[in-house]
Design an enzyme around this catalytic site. Structure first.
Site, PDB file in Angstrom:
ATOM      1  CG  ASP A 128     -26.955  77.606  51.747  1.00  8.36           C
ATOM      2  OD1 ASP A 128     -25.987  78.800  51.845  1.00  8.36           O
ATOM      3  OD2 ASP A 128     -27.424  77.323  50.714  1.00  8.36           O
ATOM      4  CD  GLU A 129     -22.149  80.201  50.045  1.00  7.68           C
ATOM      5  OE1 GLU A 129     -21.359  79.820  49.207  1.00  7.68           O
ATOM      6  OE2 GLU A 129     -23.081  81.189  49.992  1.00  7.68           O
ATOM      7  CG  ASP A 140     -23.305  75.927  48.051  1.00  8.90           C
ATOM      8  OD1 ASP A 140     -24.257  76.010  48.746  1.00  8.90           O
ATOM      9  OD2 ASP A 140     -23.547  76.339  46.660  1.00  8.90           O
TER      10      ASP A 140
END
Length: 385
Positions: free
Chosen positions: A128-129, A13
């Site tokens: 974003d992960e 993350d």
């Protein structure tokens, strides 16, 4: 040793991703409270001496919400999805930057390529992960986590937090334990000491309604759920959800890392900073409508899909939301065709009130390489087409 104990799943993350991307452009803002929320009017200005002049939250006027905030801004009580005007009251001097999705997508691509250079078994779950199955990689879990972090930093200059656990559920929970720039590794034997004290709502899938019901039953932590029998949970939450609560509260999750998935739909929407009149503000609405179609088309083409269904969403000044959709006889992916058929959906709505939100959605997705493509017609487009 169980199959679950043999698995090593990483959840990676990025830390305050949008804000970190902006700080890569404006390093002079590091250590300062900064939020991303503004429109183009909040682009930094260059002074005569060559330095940059930034907008502040006190300069904002509108109905938008924060997209993200640096950790320094979070310490002042600001957080994503907070109304920007509310944030301005809490921290009027915080720096305000406009949203720049092209920048964020660029860094997202670099981040994910870096992860795949370490582990090819990667599941994309957001800008974003990601999850990565690192079971077959040599070295212990902490070493692997450090390899992942180092690869991401080398590619982007940004930090991430990594959790490694026997399954996706636990990996996501533990990646949050030492943010930012942290590494957390847990095993099934750690569940009672490290997972059970966490708030129940930390589990992805326990939303506000379920969390409120749990609290009404005097249950606030994951451990308190685990202390209940499966029969009790089924009685209070129904068969499917009750059984799911029983499993996840004990850290059980057998979902695989899915390296390729077909999206159900793609959409883009925008909330206007002021309500727009269908007639008087027609040029602004038309521009926004076209831009949304272009962004959806760009998403389709980047991911290699076409669509067989186009829809729109309108929210009026009284907060009434209306949707319309149209099923197509031929799959499309270009912006002009999207704009045409979205316009046909729009004609089916009475535009008698000011508009607060406008959205465009496509579904019925097909892989572009499996569809016979034909030349698209050239259309003359208008907002009220």
């Amino acid at each position: 040793m169980s199959d679950q104990e043999l698995r090593r799943i990483a959840h990676i993350d990025m830390d305050a991703f949008f804000a970190s991307c902006e700080l890569s452009r404006y390093p002079e803002l590091k250590g300062l409270p900064m939020v991303v929320a503004g429109g183009s009017s909040h682009v930094p200005r260059i002074r005569e001496d060559g330095t940059r002049e930034f907008s502040r939250l006190r300069d904002y006027a509108g109905r938008g919400v924060l997209t993200t905030a640096t950790y320094e801004a979070r310490a002042l009580g600001l957080n994503s999805a907070m109304p920007t005007m509310q944030a301005a009251k809490l921290a009027p001097d915080a720096v305000l930057l406009p949203v720049n999705f092209e920048l964020y997508r660029h860094y997202s691509q670099l981040f994910k390529a870096a992860i795949r250079s370490i582990s090819p078994q990667v599941e994309n779950i957001g800008i974003d992960e990601v999850y990565a199955d690192v079971s077959s990689l040599p070295g212990d879990a902490t070493e692997i986590a450090q390899q992942l972090k180092s690869a991401v930093f080398a590619a982007t200059g940004l930090t991430c937090s990594v959790g490694i656990a026997p399954n996706k559920l636990l990996a996501k929970l533990c990646s949050e334990m030492q943010k930012p720039d942290g590494i957390t590794v847990i095993t099934m034997s750690d569940v009672p000491s490290r997972i059970w004290p966490m708030a129940a709502k930390k589990i992805n899938g326990i939303g506000p309604k379920a969390s409120a019901k749990l609290e009404s039953l005097q249950i606030k932590t994951i451990g308190q759920i685990a202390a209940m029998s499966e029969a009790w949970l089924v009685q209070h939450f129904g068969n499917r959800y009750g059984r799911w609560l029983y499993r996840v509260s004990r850290g059980q999750d057998d979902r695989p890392v899915v390296t390729e998935s077909v999206p159900v739909s793609m959409s883009r929407e925008t909330t206007f900073e002021r309500n727009l009149h269908p007639v008087r503000d027609k040029p602004a609405l038309s521009e926004a409508f076209t831009r949304l179609c272009e962004r959806v088309a760009n998403d389709l083409q980047k991911k290699g899909y076409t669509c067989c269904k186009v829809g729109i969403k309108l929210r009026f000044e009284d907060f009434k939301t209306v949707t319309r959709d149209l099923t197509l006889s031929t799959a499309i992916s270009d912006a002009k065709s999207l704009r045409l058929f979205a316009g046909k959906c729009l004609k089916r709505i009475d535009l008698d009130k000011k508009i607060r939100l406008l959205g465009v959605k496509v579904s019925g997705l097909l892989r572009a390489d499996r569809v016979d493509q034909t030349d698209s017609e050239q259309f003359t487009l208008d907002f009220d087409e």
